[in-house]
Design a protein around this motif. Sequence first.
Motif, short mmCIF file in Angstrom:
data_model
loop_
_atom_site.label_atom_id
_atom_site.label_comp_id
_atom_site.label_asym_id
_atom_site.label_seq_id
_atom_site.Cartn_x
_atom_site.Cartn_y
_atom_site.Cartn_z
N GLY A 139 -1.77 20.65 23.59
CA GLY A 139 -2.64 20.33 24.73
C GLY A 139 -3.78 19.48 24.29
O GLY A 139 -4.42 19.74 23.26
N THR A 140 -4.04 18.45 25.08
CA THR A 140 -5.14 17.56 24.75
C THR A 140 -6.37 17.90 25.57
O THR A 140 -7.44 17.39 25.30
CB THR A 140 -4.72 16.10 25.00
N THR A 161 3.80 12.86 18.61
CA THR A 161 3.56 13.03 20.04
C THR A 161 4.80 12.64 20.83
O THR A 161 5.16 13.30 21.81
CB THR A 161 2.35 12.17 20.48
N ASP A 203 -1.45 18.66 28.63
CA ASP A 203 -1.15 17.63 27.65
C ASP A 203 -1.07 16.30 28.38
O ASP A 203 -0.05 15.99 29.00
CB ASP A 203 0.18 17.95 26.96
#
Lengths: 176, 200
Positions: free
Chosen positions: B35-36, B57, B45
């Motif tokens: 998760g960003t 990624t 994400d």
Amino acid sequence: MRGGRCVTRWFGPFATLIVAAIGAHWATLAFAPNVIMDRALSTLKNRGIAEHAFTTPQRIMPQTQAVVRSSPDLFYSLCRFDLSERGSELSVTMGEWPDYQSLSFFDAETNNFLTLRGTGKSVSQTVYFHAPPPDDAIGVQAPTKRGVVLIRRLAPTQKAFAAAAEAAKADACNIR
Amino acid sequence: MIRYGFALLLGAAFGVGSALYMAGLWPGMKPLDFGTVEIDGWRSDFAIGSEAADPYTRARVARHGLLALAKSEAVYFTTTTDSEGRALVETCDYRVTGGSMPSQWWSLTLYRQSDSMLPMNTDEALSIDATSVGRDGDAWSARVSSKQPDGERHWISSKGAEAFDLMLRLYVPSEALLADPETALTPPVVERLSCAVDAA
């Protein structure tokens, strides 16, 4: 001297281990998206998703779900494509729908290379792989020969889903 | 030669294993392990659906975001815990409250954690969405429980889910959400109400 011989004896195998690890690491990363999509395309084929035609779906229920994290509020219609034949072109139309709908294209490496929103209107798109047909003004080049087209329509009730299925009669996914 | 063969096999195994682990492809790894963006326990994400630059990624998105849309079209937030950080389980009842969302349409769906599928029940209460709770105005409330609660208008059934997560879909997100999600989004609050006696 014995220590020196030991280093010499194990240097080759150790170097082999490092090279094999780096090679396997990068090969895994490079091929993973293709392998994942290839398996997904095979699964879709086995579940009756047609090639070069949209397959009208069943409403997403616990008993009908086929893909992880499918939304029960959406109508999903799928079309597999294969543009291997030189000069072939995929012609896709998403029929009119009063609420949210989108037409998205995924290549053989899972990339979503094109998405068109079509709330309240019909949308058409052609996709080619080798070269654009001479009279094609709206064509987009697919990054890979094979892939999937997916229509999503907002249809959170049984009534809306039935209406979406009716609207899907205007959808088309043809190769020419 | 045996030493070289062993080294080759060991190196290849380590290379494959490390790639699978670092890209989130190791068996059992879930999208929630990455998760960003994280807001009050809800993770997303934003790389999903994009042609990500780095191979880790790319591989992760291929596995966990298959056929998902790019963030300009939809973003997905998921939580596995209630507001106090406790795991969401079928044996407990929850109240979920929220307000308007920075998107054209949203939905909240319950998935079994073990396989990311809808729980196998016939309650026909798998999700709520902006069209079903929108009539109540901006603020909304729903119950998550294994049995339909009396007098509750909006219910998501957790029957058959065991451990579960809740996924918030935001379709046609606002530019503000994409630019500054922590400021633009107030995610739903998941409050535990009660649990069966033997629940943790």
